[in-house]
Design a protein around this motif. Structure first.
Motif, PDB file in Angstrom:
ATOM      1  N   UNK A  21       0.872  -1.174   0.000  1.00 58.15           N
ATOM      2  CA  UNK A  21       0.000   0.000   0.000  1.00 58.15           C
ATOM      3  C   UNK A  21       0.904   1.216   0.000  1.00 58.15           C
ATOM      4  N   UNK A  22       0.619   2.185  -0.858  1.00 57.12           N
ATOM      5  CA  UNK A  22       1.414   3.404  -0.920  1.00 57.12           C
ATOM      6  C   UNK A  22       0.811   4.415   0.047  1.00 57.12           C
ATOM      7  N   UNK A  23       1.576   4.787   1.093  1.00 58.48           N
ATOM      8  CA  UNK A  23       0.997   5.523   2.211  1.00 58.48           C
ATOM      9  C   UNK A  23       1.744   6.807   2.511  1.00 58.48           C
ATOM     10  N   UNK A  49      -3.253   5.883   7.057  1.00 56.10           N
ATOM     11  CA  UNK A  49      -3.273   6.974   8.019  1.00 56.10           C
ATOM     12  C   UNK A  49      -4.632   7.328   8.559  1.00 56.10           C
ATOM     13  N   UNK A  50      -5.662   6.541   8.235  1.00 56.24           N
ATOM     14  CA  UNK A  50      -7.014   6.886   8.661  1.00 56.24           C
ATOM     15  C   UNK A  50      -7.631   5.799   9.532  1.00 56.24           C
ATOM     16  N   UNK A 529      -3.369  15.150   2.941  1.00 55.59           N
ATOM     17  CA  UNK A 529      -4.065  14.209   3.825  1.00 55.59           C
ATOM     18  C   UNK A 529      -3.550  14.283   5.253  1.00 55.59           C
ATOM     19  N   UNK A 530      -4.480  14.377   6.209  1.00 57.40           N
ATOM     20  CA  UNK A 530      -4.116  14.475   7.621  1.00 57.40           C
ATOM     21  C   UNK A 530      -4.338  13.124   8.301  1.00 57.40           C
ATOM     22  N   UNK A 533      -5.078   8.406  12.643  1.00 60.07           N
ATOM     23  CA  UNK A 533      -5.071   7.146  13.386  1.00 60.07           C
ATOM     24  C   UNK A 533      -3.860   7.133  14.313  1.00 60.07           C
ATOM     25  N   UNK A 534      -4.056   6.628  15.526  1.00 62.58           N
ATOM     26  CA  UNK A 534      -2.945   6.529  16.454  1.00 62.58           C
ATOM     27  C   UNK A 534      -1.899   5.566  15.891  1.00 62.58           C
ATOM     28  N   UNK A 535      -0.613   5.895  16.066  1.00 62.39           N
ATOM     29  CA  UNK A 535       0.412   5.014  15.533  1.00 62.39           C
ATOM     30  C   UNK A 535       1.668   5.088  16.396  1.00 62.39           C
ATOM     31  N   UNK A 536       2.512   4.075  16.258  1.00 57.17           N
ATOM     32  CA  UNK A 536       3.792   3.994  16.953  1.00 57.17           C
ATOM     33  C   UNK A 536       4.910   3.947  15.924  1.00 57.17           C
ATOM     34  N   UNK A 537       6.141   3.970  16.391  1.00 61.18           N
ATOM     35  CA  UNK A 537       7.277   3.860  15.491  1.00 61.18           C
ATOM     36  C   UNK A 537       8.068   2.600  15.810  1.00 61.18           C
TER      37      UNK A 537
END
Length: 582
Positions: A21-23, A49-50, A529-530, A533-537
């Motif tokens: 997926x291109x994100x 990202x959503x 695009x904003x 979604x919560x995310x980690x690294x």
């Protein structure tokens, strides 16, 4: 693609770079929700990202139904016969349709490939942002988004105007003394717009059911008309052969413009392009579709292929039975399709076909309203519009973007004021739908072909080694057609305010305004695009480490909880630098 889970102490997680997926998310990001295990579709959307905000109650079939309803072959053809037949005659309707469909099908296949890699409601806008060269992402998204929105928001008004004209033409056939007024056409069209807005505010499941019925009727009505016209024509009783000779149908180009025949044929493509502009709907419904990164692109290609084939059959039927093109275009009925039917069919058959066309057109307008509301929601989610916080709200009862529906209704009613400017002025709604849609369709395709290289990661549905050649044909077709769609039908001394093509003003004006807006202000605050979604690294060895959550929370405590209790962290897909580097 089941959700990932972790019960060991190694805390290994799948990153955005692991699957196709291109994100907009950096390659090491992992969407995370401590209270929810992502489904396969939610993982893909989270990787873009959503967070999921809709119920996924559309399938491949129901998505195709909405898309085919938006395509609306029968009402679309009836509404644009003035252009398809009027500019080049039957030659443009026969072999001209085939030529146009080559370019259109290439656009559809290239779009489907993007959809598989980026199945989000933002669709083309999101793809432009992600694929654009560094520093150009927000601007590419801005231009694509506004052009696509103009196409979407004018779709329902133009369709409903065509429906109203056919209803009133039927009234004139029944009572020849009755002549419809612009005011009556306007009021009837606004009434239909309000009905569509009410229906579009229903829950997703109801919308899927309604559009499945509407699309089924649309297809059945199309088949009935294709069979009924050649079998029921009364041309022989009027001293004419049942069908016009093929040499005349395929070889005669009607002098409907002051330009050379080849240019006239190209100008007639406006009917094909506008008719075939609904296949992007599955892209915008991707967040409501199950197995979206496969079902949505399939629905795009299926809609274009089925629509192109059956649309050509309908063109052939009309081309072989039309009696006098000039009389068709200049009839007092004010609706060329109704005038054409009166030339070759009994009155009862004419009214029956118009009734089928009106019902199919109502379904088409409904599908257009749904697709437009999803586009408005997606762009408002990224603060494209003034008052975006209102337009991006999802109604808690219906689970649909009701505010976006009624915003589009209001804008559409304003667009319908063009009715009072005459036939050419309101005709600009159809030109906008054609040019705005194809500019938006092809911008990310053009970027993908000429600027991306190996940065694009195809999804599970892709074109393989044919991707670039098909994208080149799609881009070349649209580059050729954009100026052609702005040509007036006359030139020289005959060109005046009443005969000019107002597309360049009605489409170019708003696009010039948003371009100036970008230079003056929007470039300072619009970043494309904003991510919401919560995310980690991920750390260098794939371990989850503390990082900042996009929604404004800190992930430190969450990371420790995931390490200690083996919380489920949804795996993600795709690879692309963050928007800050665009």
């Amino acid at each position: 693609m089941p959700p990932s889970s972790s019960t060991s102490t190694s805390h290994k997680r799948r990153s955005v770079a692991d699957e196709p997926v291109t994100s907009v998310l950096p390659g090491g990001d992992v969407p995370y929700d401590p209270d929810h295990a992502f489904s396969a579709d939610e993982e893909v959307l989270a990787a873009l990202g959503y967070k999921s905000e809709f119920k996924r109650e559309f399938s491949l079939f129901t998505t195709f139904c909405v898309s085919f309803a938006v395509l609306g072959l029968l009402p679309s053809f009836a509404s644009t016969l003035f252009y398809g037949m009027g500019y080049a005659g039957t030659a443009g309707m026969t072999w001209g349709w085939i030529v146009a469909m080559i370019g259109i099908q290439c656009v559809a296949m290239s779009m489907a490939e993007l959809c598989s890699s980026m199945p989000t409601s933002g669709g083309l806008y999101y793809a432009s942002a992600v694929l654009a060269p560094p520093g150009w992402g927000p601007f590419a998204a801005w231009i694509t988004g506004w052009s696509n929105w103009l196409a979407q928001v004018t779709a329902a008004p133009s369709v409903n105007y065509g429906i109203s004209a056919m209803i009133l033409a039927a009234a004139s056939i029944q009572n020849p003394a009755y002549i419809p007024t612009d005011y009556q056409t306007f009021l009837l069209t606004v009434f239909i717009m309000i009905l569509h807005s009410i229906l579009s505010s229903l829950p997703t499941k109801k919308l899927a059911q309604i559009n499945s019925l509407g699309s089924t009727f649309n297809f059945i009505a199309l088949i009935i008309v294709i069979i009924l016209i050649p079998s029921g024509t009364d041309r022989p009783s009027r001293g004419l052969p049942r069908f016009t000779p093929s040499a005349e149908v395929w070889g005669t180009i009607y002098a409907g413009t002051s330009f050379p025949p080849a240019i006239s044929v190209l100008m007639s493509f406006i009917g094909v392009i506008w008719t075939m502009s609904g296949y992007d709907s599955p892209f915008h419904l991707a967040e409501e579709c199950s197995n979206a990164n496969i079902a949505s692109p399939r629905a795009i290609v299926l809609t274009s292929a089925v629509g192109g084939t059956f649309g050509w059959f309908l063109q052939l039927v009309v081309a072989y039975t039309v009696v006098d093109i000039g009389d068709t275009l200049d009839s007092d009925l004010g609706q060329p399709f109704a005038a054409y039917l009166m030339q070759c069919m009994p009155k009862s058959a004419v009214l029956a076909i118009l009734a089928l066309t009106v019902i199919a057109g109502f379904s088409m307008g409904q599908g257009c309203m749904i697709a437009a509301s999803r586009v408005t929601f997606a762009y408002a989610r990224d603060d494209c519009f003034p008052g975006s916080r209102w337009w991006r709200r999802v109604n808690g009862t219906t689970g649909t973007p009701v505010n976006a529906v009624w915003m589009n209704c209001g804008v559409g009613v304003l667009c319908l004021c063009l009715i009072f400017g005459g036939e050419l002025a309101v005709g600009a709604l159809f030109s906008i739908g054609a040019i705005a849609a194809f500019v938006a369709f092809t911008t990310p395709i053009f970027i993908r072909v000429f600027f991306v290289g190996n940065r694009f990661r195809p999804g599970p549905w892709h074109l393989g080694r044919f991707s670039i050649p098909i994208g080149v044909v799609a881009s070349a077709f649209v580059v050729l057609m954009v100026p052609i769609l702005c040509f007036p039908s006359v030139s020289g001394a005959d060109l005046n305010a009443q005969t000019m093509n107002w597309t360049v003003v009605v489409y170019g004006g708003p696009m010039l305004f948003v371009s100036i807006w970008w230079v003056v202000s929007a470039h300072k605050w619009f970043k494309g695009p904003k991510v919401n979604v919560a995310h980690l690294m991920l750390g260098p060895e794939g371990n989850v480490v503390p990082g900042e959550v996009i929604e404004g929370k800190r992930a430190d405590g969450v990371a420790e909880e995931a390490e200690g209790e083996g919380e489920d962290v949804g795996k993600t897909v795709g690879k692309r630098g963050s928007l800050d580097k665009m």
